[in-house]
Motif scaffolding. Structure first.
Motif, PDB file in Angstrom:
ATOM      1  N   ALA A  37      -2.214  -5.984   2.137  1.00 41.70           N
ATOM      2  CA  ALA A  37      -1.476  -4.733   1.929  1.00 41.70           C
ATOM      3  C   ALA A  37      -2.426  -3.600   1.558  1.00 41.70           C
ATOM      4  O   ALA A  37      -2.211  -2.445   1.958  1.00 41.70           O
ATOM      5  CB  ALA A  37      -0.412  -4.928   0.855  1.00 41.70           C
ATOM      6  N   LEU A  38      -3.457  -3.890   0.787  1.00 40.42           N
ATOM      7  CA  LEU A  38      -4.441  -2.862   0.453  1.00 40.42           C
ATOM      8  C   LEU A  38      -5.172  -2.372   1.704  1.00 40.42           C
ATOM      9  O   LEU A  38      -5.471  -1.178   1.843  1.00 40.42           O
ATOM     10  CB  LEU A  38      -5.450  -3.400  -0.564  1.00 40.42           C
ATOM     11  N   VAL A  39      -5.463  -3.287   2.633  1.00 40.04           N
ATOM     12  CA  VAL A  39      -6.087  -2.872   3.892  1.00 40.04           C
ATOM     13  C   VAL A  39      -5.130  -1.970   4.669  1.00 40.04           C
ATOM     14  O   VAL A  39      -5.525  -0.950   5.234  1.00 40.04           O
ATOM     15  CB  VAL A  39      -6.480  -4.094   4.736  1.00 40.04           C
ATOM     16  N   ALA A  40      -3.848  -2.341   4.705  1.00 42.63           N
ATOM     17  CA  ALA A  40      -2.865  -1.529   5.416  1.00 42.63           C
ATOM     18  C   ALA A  40      -2.711  -0.150   4.773  1.00 42.63           C
ATOM     19  O   ALA A  40      -2.447   0.836   5.462  1.00 42.63           O
ATOM     20  CB  ALA A  40      -1.518  -2.251   5.440  1.00 42.63           C
ATOM     21  N   GLN A  41      -2.881  -0.081   3.460  1.00 40.66           N
ATOM     22  CA  GLN A  41      -2.745   1.188   2.749  1.00 40.66           C
ATOM     23  C   GLN A  41      -4.015   2.030   2.807  1.00 40.66           C
ATOM     24  O   GLN A  41      -3.993   3.230   2.543  1.00 40.66           O
ATOM     25  CB  GLN A  41      -2.392   0.909   1.282  1.00 40.66           C
ATOM     26  N   SER A  42      -5.136   1.435   3.153  1.00 41.26           N
ATOM     27  CA  SER A  42      -6.433   2.111   3.045  1.00 41.26           C
ATOM     28  C   SER A  42      -6.540   3.401   3.849  1.00 41.26           C
ATOM     29  O   SER A  42      -7.178   4.353   3.381  1.00 41.26           O
ATOM     30  CB  SER A  42      -7.562   1.151   3.428  1.00 41.26           C
ATOM     31  N   PRO A  43      -5.950   3.532   5.047  1.00 40.43           N
ATOM     32  CA  PRO A  43      -6.037   4.830   5.721  1.00 40.43           C
ATOM     33  C   PRO A  43      -5.379   5.956   4.935  1.00 40.43           C
ATOM     34  O   PRO A  43      -5.908   7.070   4.867  1.00 40.43           O
ATOM     35  CB  PRO A  43      -5.321   4.591   7.054  1.00 40.43           C
ATOM     36  N   GLN A  44      -4.235   5.676   4.321  1.00 42.47           N
ATOM     37  CA  GLN A  44      -3.589   6.686   3.488  1.00 42.47           C
ATOM     38  C   GLN A  44      -4.439   6.986   2.256  1.00 42.47           C
ATOM     39  O   GLN A  44      -4.592   8.144   1.854  1.00 42.47           O
ATOM     40  CB  GLN A  44      -2.208   6.197   3.062  1.00 42.47           C
ATOM     41  N   GLU A  45      -5.007   5.942   1.668  1.00 46.08           N
ATOM     42  CA  GLU A  45      -5.841   6.146   0.489  1.00 46.08           C
ATOM     43  C   GLU A  45      -7.102   6.928   0.850  1.00 46.08           C
ATOM     44  O   GLU A  45      -7.554   7.779   0.079  1.00 46.08           O
ATOM     45  CB  GLU A  45      -6.211   4.793  -0.120  1.00 46.08           C
ATOM     46  N   GLU A  48       7.859  -7.920  -4.668  1.00 46.84           N
ATOM     47  CA  GLU A  48       7.721  -6.549  -5.164  1.00 46.84           C
ATOM     48  C   GLU A  48       7.398  -6.517  -6.648  1.00 46.84           C
ATOM     49  O   GLU A  48       6.728  -5.602  -7.134  1.00 46.84           O
ATOM     50  CB  GLU A  48       9.006  -5.777  -4.876  1.00 46.84           C
ATOM     51  N   ALA A  49       7.848  -7.515  -7.402  1.00 51.57           N
ATOM     52  CA  ALA A  49       7.562  -7.549  -8.833  1.00 51.57           C
ATOM     53  C   ALA A  49       6.070  -7.634  -9.108  1.00 51.57           C
ATOM     54  O   ALA A  49       5.595  -7.199 -10.156  1.00 51.57           O
ATOM     55  CB  ALA A  49       8.285  -8.735  -9.481  1.00 51.57           C
ATOM     56  N   VAL A  50       5.317  -8.184  -8.181  1.00 50.53           N
ATOM     57  CA  VAL A  50       3.868  -8.305  -8.336  1.00 50.53           C
ATOM     58  C   VAL A  50       3.137  -7.192  -7.595  1.00 50.53           C
ATOM     59  O   VAL A  50       2.232  -6.558  -8.131  1.00 50.53           O
ATOM     60  CB  VAL A  50       3.383  -9.682  -7.832  1.00 50.53           C
ATOM     61  N   LEU A  51       3.551  -6.921  -6.379  1.00 48.23           N
ATOM     62  CA  LEU A  51       2.821  -5.991  -5.523  1.00 48.23           C
ATOM     63  C   LEU A  51       3.272  -4.544  -5.675  1.00 48.23           C
ATOM     64  O   LEU A  51       2.567  -3.626  -5.242  1.00 48.23           O
ATOM     65  CB  LEU A  51       2.967  -6.407  -4.053  1.00 48.23           C
ATOM     66  N   GLY A  52       4.434  -4.323  -6.270  1.00 49.42           N
ATOM     67  CA  GLY A  52       4.910  -2.958  -6.427  1.00 49.42           C
ATOM     68  C   GLY A  52       5.155  -2.306  -5.073  1.00 49.42           C
ATOM     69  O   GLY A  52       5.667  -2.920  -4.129  1.00 49.42           O
ATOM     70  N   ASP A  53       4.754  -1.032  -4.958  1.00 48.47           N
ATOM     71  CA  ASP A  53       4.984  -0.289  -3.713  1.00 48.47           C
ATOM     72  C   ASP A  53       4.185  -0.846  -2.538  1.00 48.47           C
ATOM     73  O   ASP A  53       4.498  -0.558  -1.379  1.00 48.47           O
ATOM     74  CB  ASP A  53       4.625   1.192  -3.906  1.00 48.47           C
ATOM     75  N   LEU A  54       3.163  -1.624  -2.825  1.00 56.26           N
ATOM     76  CA  LEU A  54       2.373  -2.202  -1.736  1.00 56.26           C
ATOM     77  C   LEU A  54       3.211  -3.091  -0.827  1.00 56.26           C
ATOM     78  O   LEU A  54       2.875  -3.277   0.345  1.00 56.26           O
ATOM     79  CB  LEU A  54       1.213  -3.025  -2.301  1.00 56.26           C
ATOM     80  N   VAL A  55       4.293  -3.628  -1.344  1.00 55.06           N
ATOM     81  CA  VAL A  55       5.101  -4.544  -0.548  1.00 55.06           C
ATOM     82  C   VAL A  55       5.686  -3.832   0.664  1.00 55.06           C
ATOM     83  O   VAL A  55       5.985  -4.463   1.688  1.00 55.06           O
ATOM     84  CB  VAL A  55       6.204  -5.170  -1.427  1.00 55.06           C
ATOM     85  N   GLN A  56       5.838  -2.500   0.569  1.00 55.64           N
ATOM     86  CA  GLN A  56       6.370  -1.757   1.708  1.00 55.64           C
ATOM     87  C   GLN A  56       5.426  -1.809   2.912  1.00 55.64           C
ATOM     88  O   GLN A  56       5.860  -1.638   4.050  1.00 55.64           O
ATOM     89  CB  GLN A  56       6.628  -0.301   1.304  1.00 55.64           C
ATOM     90  N   GLN A  57       4.142  -1.997   2.660  1.00 54.18           N
ATOM     91  CA  GLN A  57       3.185  -2.089   3.761  1.00 54.18           C
ATOM     92  C   GLN A  57       3.379  -3.365   4.586  1.00 54.18           C
ATOM     93  O   GLN A  57       2.932  -3.433   5.737  1.00 54.18           O
ATOM     94  CB  GLN A  57       1.752  -2.061   3.210  1.00 54.18           C
ATOM     95  N   LEU A  58       4.043  -4.360   4.009  1.00 60.48           N
ATOM     96  CA  LEU A  58       4.166  -5.668   4.653  1.00 60.48           C
ATOM     97  C   LEU A  58       5.558  -5.936   5.205  1.00 60.48           C
ATOM     98  O   LEU A  58       5.739  -6.861   5.995  1.00 60.48           O
ATOM     99  CB  LEU A  58       3.798  -6.773   3.661  1.00 60.48           C
ATOM    100  N   ARG A  59       6.542  -5.149   4.774  1.00 61.27           N
ATOM    101  CA  ARG A  59       7.905  -5.398   5.213  1.00 61.27           C
ATOM    102  C   ARG A  59       8.135  -4.813   6.605  1.00 61.27           C
ATOM    103  O   ARG A  59       7.846  -3.648   6.849  1.00 61.27           O
ATOM    104  CB  ARG A  59       8.901  -4.792   4.224  1.00 61.27           C
ATOM    105  N   ALA A  60       8.660  -5.618   7.487  1.00 65.37           N
ATOM    106  CA  ALA A  60       8.951  -5.164   8.846  1.00 65.37           C
ATOM    107  C   ALA A  60      10.386  -4.659   8.915  1.00 65.37           C
ATOM    108  O   ALA A  60      11.302  -5.310   8.404  1.00 65.37           O
ATOM    109  CB  ALA A  60       8.754  -6.306   9.832  1.00 65.37           C
TER     110      ALA A  60
END
Length: 803
Positions: free
Chosen positions: A481-489, A575-587
């Motif tokens: 999820a961090l890799v998926a978020q990295s372009p935005q970051e 989501e309890a662990v990953l927080g908003d990052l979980v949105q990067q993985l949900r299809a």
């Protein structure tokens, strides 16, 4: 660990002002501080959030590059970045200071909390500063460059660790003094330390290469098709960026074979009828406008839906932008992209280049998905006919396929979204294996094996208890999820900060249990954007990091063979662990609901049936990939694109069916039994054969004794078929003519043939008798008129004689 030489550095942004010299004594507090000591958090939540630009809405600090990416004590360090003024007035920013916190971070949680501003680590130690400005223009940016000499870094701790970094900008006041400007960026520096790492984290990258949800990829219009494919696989594409910029050892690429085929559907083969209006092509480029309902093009006489209505998926809304509001950084503009001018030759060149690149990979690092990347979970839920499943998962090899498609492994599945339980996974496996396709490896979220997103990585791959004969590769959801978020970051915090975040996360993962040998699988979701600058720095850091040992996914699978089997948990990213990052993985949900799935199955059947009557099925064969791609997981969240693509193949199939039709006519049937001629027209550009014509009388006045023989018609031609019928009684009736394929797919619309029936019954004899009597009377009358007169009274004198 695989070691390679770092690539040449990119040119740094020019700066003329040197960094301020620092006294060595400032590091006494860093050395004296207890590494990994008590930390203070502002909030109790440990869930990492999405990246935040800065702690102010006016000025932001972006860290673009860290050189070297992995810090080594005793070696110089350079931090390069920008100050961005988002406001409408200039700001007088005069300096930027870089400092480290006195306490290092030792876990993934701490890295996330620090970057989210939830962690306070006490007094900072200054690394260096730079003079900037003095004025940052409105909606503008100025660069900074902080150079940290080796004399400063040599006092860093000898052990590998995550060092919290803070970049602050100072603003000049009216009296010439400086004061904090409120612009601050929290980041990290990953230190390699000076010692060896006994048990590095064994990491494997698994990167999907798939096509975007772009209807232009399936357009029969040459220009639209070439533009879409150039964007999908060309030099500037996301696929190319992942292949070129992720320079990490042993990366495994999971590829949709359609990416190297670049197939284009043929245009409609139906010749427009005289007086008909050609439909306007469905637009395939999103336009910034509100959705509207497209008006149907009037159909020619004798065509249209069988029930006289429009099917639910026949109304195609106009495309709208994916994002309601486009936001950019100050230096970007929102001007629409200019057409690239790509043509068919450019597409062929791009596909050939991609094939060559993939062919250069070792077989163990090239995995193929089924063509068009079918959504396995969707197919499991919708249960299409077996023929459709076979076409999706076990397509026949084509002699024209690129040679690269014969390399690598082809027994891999990567379900989109969710985490199947044992029963669901068994159903998916049975679907694939039931059509003689092979399935030996499945990529799943690691929670499917551990049931906990926070659990430390242990085994990267395991054999499954159910179904048997299947190895599961467990992708670490947090890292992926961090890799998926990295372009935005990278956009909001800078490419350097995004790369440092990922490296710090892996180092935190290692530090949580540095005594064990553990395996970590990084598998970003499909169509994760590739930030070129971020991937360059991440790749350099990945190769430099002593806590990372790169292995291939195949290495993990080989180790898993024969190990203890695990039962799938059915759990997905939490989501309890990953927080908003979980949105990067949900299809998102698929646009293929049960009704549309049934329509797709019917279209596939119609396409098969049309192939049996067309003398040349080349065009139909080119439409099948379009139909197959509608089952792909790429359309999740892209319903409008799905509808546009569906319209292309639906209209082509329908126009082909409507291109063979019967002409209406009226017939006087004046016999007890005989033949009626029916004219069949072929408006297609190819010949047809074995077309079935069936006629049914609407009442009992006429009986169809023998249906016509199968009809063969040349391209853009017509033919006459004869039906044998018998008169039953006098009157009017209608013959309903319907064309179809031998397997029952109807062609054209039912057409009425009006028949006036006059059977040859007893009235014929009355007429004949009457005619005979009339002839007899007329004959007698004529005979009477032509009879000689009888003898007279008295003699008749001869000529010249006398009595």
């Amino acid at each position: 660990m695989t070691t390679t030489s770092p690539r040449p550095r990119r040119a740094l942004r020019p700066r003329s002002l040197p960094a301020t010299a620092l006294a060595l004594g400032v590091w006494a507090s860093l050395v004296a501080a207890p590494l990994g000591g008590p930390l203070t958090t502002h909030e109790a939540s440990a869930a990492p959030g999405s990246p935040s630009t800065t702690e102010t809405t006016e000025v932001s600090v972006l860290l673009d590059e860290v050189d070297p990416v992995v810090l080594v004590p005793g070696e110089p360090l350079t931090l390069t970045g920008r100050l961005l003024n988002h406001g409408s007035v200039p700001r007088r920013l005069t300096s930027l200071t870089a400092s480290l916190s006195a306490t290092s971070l030792t876990s993934r949680d701490q890295v996330g909390q620090w970057l989210d501003g939830e962690l306070s680590l006490g007094q900072d130690v200054v690394l260096g500063d730079d003079t900037v400005g003095p004025v940052v223009p409105a909606s503008g940016a100025v660069p900074f460059r902080v150079e940290v000499p080796a004399s400063v870094t040599e006092d860093l701790p000898d052990d590998a660790g995550v060092l919290p970094l803070v970049l602050r900008a100072a603003e000049e006041e009216d009296d010439g003094a400086t004061a904090p400007a409120g612009a601050r960026l929290r980041s990290t520096l990953s230190s390699a330390g000076l010692g060896d790492v006994a048990n590095p984290l064994e990491t494997a990258w698994v990167v999907p290469l798939a096509l975007p949800a772009d209807p232009g990829l399936f357009s029969p219009v040459d220009g639209e098709h070439a533009e879409a494919w150039a964007a999908a696989i060309g030099p500037e594409s996301m696929v190319t960026a992942w292949l070129q910029e992720l320079d990490v050892p042993a990366v495994t690429y999971v590829v949709d074979p359609a990416t190297v085929l670049a197939q284009q559907p043929a245009p409609s083969i139906a010749t427009p009828r005289e007086g008909s209006v050609e439909p306007t092509p469905t637009p395939t480029t999103p336009a910034p406008q509100a959705p509207t309902t497209a008006t149907e093009t009037p159909a020619p006489e004798g065509t249209g839906a069988e029930d006289g209505t429009t099917a639910p998926d026949q109304t195609v809304p106009a495309p709208v932008p994916d994002d309601a509001v486009a936001t950019t950084t100050p230096e970007q503009t929102t001007a629409p992209a200019e057409p690239s001018g790509a043509d068919a030759e450019d597409v062929r060149a791009a596909a050939a280049t991609l094939s060559t690149t993939l062919a250069g990979l070792p077989d163990e690092q090239l995995w193929w998905l089924p063509r068009h990347d079918p959504d396995l979970e969707l197919v499991r839920r919708r249960q299409p006919p077996q023929d459709v499943v076979a076409d999706l998962f076990a397509p026949a090899a084509d002699a024209t396929d690129p040679l690269v498609l014969s390399t690598g492994r082809r027994d891999v599945a990567w379900p989109v979204g969710g985490a199947p339980d044992p029963g669901e996974m068994a159903q998916m496996t049975a679907l694939v294996r039931g059509v003689d396709a092979d399935l030996r490896v499945v990529v799943l979220p690691r929670e499917s094996l551990t049931a906990d997103s926070a659990a430390l990585p242990r085994r990267g791959a395991v054999p499954l208890e159910r179904p048997g004969g299947l190895l599961a590769l467990g992708a670490d959801s947090w890292t992926s999820a961090l890799v998926a978020q990295s372009p935005q970051e990278a956009e909001e915090r800078g490419a350097g900060a995004a790369a440092q975040h990922l490296l710090a996360h892996t180092l935190g993962t290692h530090l949580e249990d540095p005594t064990e040998v553990r395996e970590l699988v990084v598998a970003p979701p499909r169509r994760t954007p590739a930030s070129t600058e971020m991937l360059e720095q991440l790749s350099d850091g990945w190769r430099q990091a002593p806590w990372i040992s790169s292995v291939s996914a195949q290495d993990l699978l080989d180790r898993a063979e024969g190990s203890q089997q695990l039962r799938l948990t059915g759990e997905g990213p939490q989501e309890a662990v990953l927080g908003d990052l979980v949105q990067q993985l949900r299809a998102p949900e698929s646009p293929v609901d049960p009704e549309r799935a049934e329509v797709l199955a019917v279209s596939a059947e119609q396409l098969d049936d049309l192939t049996t009557v067309l003398d040349d099925s080349t065009a139909l064969d080119s439409w099948r990939p379009v139909l197959d791609t509608l089952w792909s997981g790429v359309w999740r969240g892209h319903e409008e694109g799905w509808l546009q693509t569906r319209a292309v193949v639906r209209d082509d199939i329908q126009s082909t069916r409507d291109g063979i039709w019967v002409t209406p006519s009226s017939v006087n049937f004046l016999t007890n039994q005989g033949d009626i001629g029916i004219t069949v027209v072929n408006d297609l550009g190819v010949a047809v054969e074995d077309v079935v014509l069936e006629l049914v009388a609407t009442n009992g006045r006429l009986q169809v004794i023998q249906q016509p023989d199968p009809v063969d018609i040349g391209a853009d031609s017509r033919a006459t078929a004869s039906v044998t019928a018998r008169s039953i009684t006098r009157g009017e009736t209608t013959l309903v003519a319907q064309l179809s394929t031998p397997d029952g797919t109807t062609l054209g619309e039912p057409v009425a043939i009006e028949v006036r029936v006059q059977p040859t019954g007893i009235w014929v004899y009355w007429v004949l008798g009457g005619v005979a009597g009339l002839v007899l009377v007329l004959g007698l009358a004529r005979a009477l008129r032509s009879a000689p007169d009888g003898p007279t009274d008295g003699p008749t004198a001869g000529p010249g004689g006398s009595t």
